[in-house]
Design an enzyme around this catalytic site. Structure first.
Site, PDB file in Angstrom:
ATOM      1  CG  ASN A 276      -1.751   1.211   1.389  1.00 31.77           C
ATOM      2  OD1 ASN A 276      -1.781   2.070   0.502  1.00 31.77           O
ATOM      3  ND2 ASN A 276      -2.447   1.324   2.514  1.00 31.77           N
ATOM      4  CD1 TRP A 277       2.988   0.899  -3.170  1.00 32.40           C
ATOM      5  CD2 TRP A 277       3.443   2.317  -4.843  1.00 32.40           C
ATOM      6  NE1 TRP A 277       3.630   0.191  -4.168  1.00 32.40           N
ATOM      7  CE2 TRP A 277       3.913   1.039  -5.205  1.00 32.40           C
ATOM      8  CE3 TRP A 277       3.607   3.369  -5.754  1.00 32.40           C
ATOM      9  CZ2 TRP A 277       4.553   0.786  -6.424  1.00 32.40           C
ATOM     10  CZ3 TRP A 277       4.237   3.116  -6.976  1.00 32.40           C
ATOM     11  CH2 TRP A 277       4.706   1.836  -7.306  1.00 32.40           C
ATOM     12  CE  LYS A 278      -0.223   3.090   4.837  1.00 22.62           C
ATOM     13  NZ  LYS A 278      -0.080   3.152   6.283  1.00 22.62           N
TER      14      LYS A 278
ATOM     15  CG  HIS B  93      -5.832   1.773   5.316  1.00 22.63           C
ATOM     16  ND1 HIS B  93      -5.375   2.703   6.219  1.00 22.63           N
ATOM     17  CD2 HIS B  93      -4.811   0.895   5.119  1.00 22.63           C
ATOM     18  CE1 HIS B  93      -4.121   2.396   6.543  1.00 22.63           C
ATOM     19  NE2 HIS B  93      -3.763   1.300   5.888  1.00 22.63           N
TER      20      HIS B  93
ATOM     21  CD  GLU C 214      -2.910   5.317   6.849  1.00 19.53           C
ATOM     22  OE1 GLU C 214      -2.878   5.342   5.609  1.00 19.53           O
ATOM     23  OE2 GLU C 214      -2.008   4.789   7.541  1.00 19.53           O
TER      24      GLU C 214
ATOM     25  CD  GLU D 271      -3.282  -2.527   7.358  1.00 18.33           C
ATOM     26  OE1 GLU D 271      -2.169  -2.728   6.847  1.00 18.33           O
ATOM     27  OE2 GLU D 271      -3.953  -1.499   7.144  1.00 18.33           O
TER      28      GLU D 271
ATOM     29  N   GLY E 216       2.683   2.297  10.916  1.00 16.79           N
ATOM     30  CA  GLY E 216       3.607   3.410  10.777  1.00 16.79           C
ATOM     31  C   GLY E 216       4.310   3.794  12.069  1.00 16.79           C
TER      32      GLY E 216
ATOM     33  CB  SER F 180       5.515  -1.774  11.941  1.00 12.74           C
ATOM     34  OG  SER F 180       5.040  -0.473  12.249  1.00 12.74           O
TER      35      SER F 180
ATOM     36  N   GLY G 256       3.009  -1.115   4.354  1.00 14.83           N
ATOM     37  CA  GLY G 256       3.025   0.331   4.083  1.00 14.83           C
ATOM     38  C   GLY G 256       4.442   0.801   3.840  1.00 14.83           C
ATOM     39  N   GLY G 257       5.043   1.405   4.856  1.00 18.58           N
ATOM     40  CA  GLY G 257       6.373   2.012   4.728  1.00 18.58           C
ATOM     41  C   GLY G 257       7.409   1.161   4.001  1.00 18.58           C
TER      42      GLY G 257
HETATM   43  P1  13P Z   1       3.108   0.393   7.777  1.00 14.91           P
HETATM   44  O1  13P Z   1       3.663  -0.853   7.167  1.00 14.91           O
HETATM   45  O2  13P Z   1       3.813   1.633   7.332  1.00 14.91           O
HETATM   46  O3  13P Z   1       2.984   0.277   9.263  1.00 14.91           O
HETATM   47  O4  13P Z   1       1.614   0.549   7.210  1.00 14.91           O
HETATM   48  C1  13P Z   1       0.749  -0.524   7.253  1.00 14.91           C
HETATM   49  C2  13P Z   1      -0.463  -0.193   6.490  1.00 14.91           C
HETATM   50  O5  13P Z   1      -1.238   0.665   6.883  1.00 14.91           O
HETATM   51  C3  13P Z   1      -0.707  -0.890   5.229  1.00 14.91           C
HETATM   52  O6  13P Z   1      -1.977  -0.654   4.755  1.00 14.91           O
END
Ligand code: 13P
Length: 250
Positions: free
Chosen positions: A9-11, A95, A97, A167, A173, A213, A234-235
């Site tokens: 997920n590149w966000k 998600h 977010e 998640e 994050g 993470s 994510g990251g």
């Molecule tokens: P991180 O891997 O940056 O914690 O993010 C996870 C995430 O929200 C994937 O959708």
């Protein structure tokens, strides 16, 4: 045996040029004998270009959101047909977010999931508790509500096209990962919920990803848990090396 599914997920990261570079590096670094399914979810503005670069590879494309209406006066929104026309097969929905920053309630997420499925997009349906909820011992209650409401009206047949991503919000994050035991406990609980709501075979075949993470240093032990069938990253998916490292551990 369920296949492992690793999604990135590149966000809100990577402009067009950076997206081309990242996806090319992932394609070039991916071994021919990769067993896991791999999905990348770039921002909307890069979908078309990334889709062209992915042609002929085993990597699948996903979007990070959509709206449930087909078309019309919904400024800023994107429909399922639009996503399909640029080559998306998956869409991330629910998600944290979107739930927390953009106030998306369970009912809206449910509408999106049903429309995505009806239109032939596969939802990666995200659920998970806030830190406060975990500390208050409410994790299972929160996850139950999210599963119940998010999947209301979805059929057992349609469940073949749903991925659930657990998640825990406090692990996103933050560098704090759920321990493999904590994650496994919730994953197995989710599978039981799905067995009760749909059937044992739907539950048995369901892919449940862990997210929060995930990095190459911890993916191996997380992915070796019985009910963890992949990762939503994510990251660590923003660098080809670390994303490839996670894929290799699957
Ligand atoms: P991180 O891997 O940056 O914690 O993010 C996870 C995430 O929200 C994937 O959708």
């Amino acid at each position: 045996m369920r296949k492992k599914v690793i999604a990135g997920n590149w966000k809100m990261n990577k402009d067009l040029h950076q997206s081309q570079k990242l996806v090319s590096d992932i394609i070039n670094g991916l071994g021919k004998d990769t067993k896991a399914d791999v999905i990348v979810c770039p921002p909307f503005t890069s979908l078309y270009e990334v889709s062209s670069l992915l042609k002929g590879t085993q990597i699948k494309l996903g979007a990070q959101n959509m709206y449930y209406e087909e078309s019309g006066a919904y400024t800023g929104e994107v429909s399922t047909d639009m996503l399909k026309s640029v080559g998306c097969e998956y869409v991330i929905l629910g998600h944290s977010e979107r739930r927390v920053i953009f106030n998306e309630p369970d009912e809206l997420i449910n509408k999106k999931i049903k429309v995505a499925l009806a239109k032939g997009l596969k939802p990666i349906f995200c659920i998970g508790e806030l830190l406060e909820q975990r500390e208050n011992g409410e994790t299972m209650q929160v996850v139950s509500r999210q599963v119940e409401k998010g999947l209301e009206g979805v059929s057992s047949e349609q469940m073949k096209n749903v991925i659930i991503a657990y998640e825990p919000v406090w692990a996103i994050g933050t560098g704090k990962t759920a321990t493999p035991q904590q994650a496994q406990e919730v994953h197995s609980f989710i599978r039981e919920l799905v067995a009760k709501k749909f059937s044992a075979s739907v539950a048995e075949n369901l892919i449940i990803q862990y997210g929060g993470s995930v990095k190459p240093e911890n993916s191996n032990v997380l992915l070796s848990q019985k009910d963890i069938d992949g990762a939503l990253v994510g990251g660590a998916c923003l660098k080809a090396d670390s994303f490839l490292g996670i894929i290799a551990s699957a």
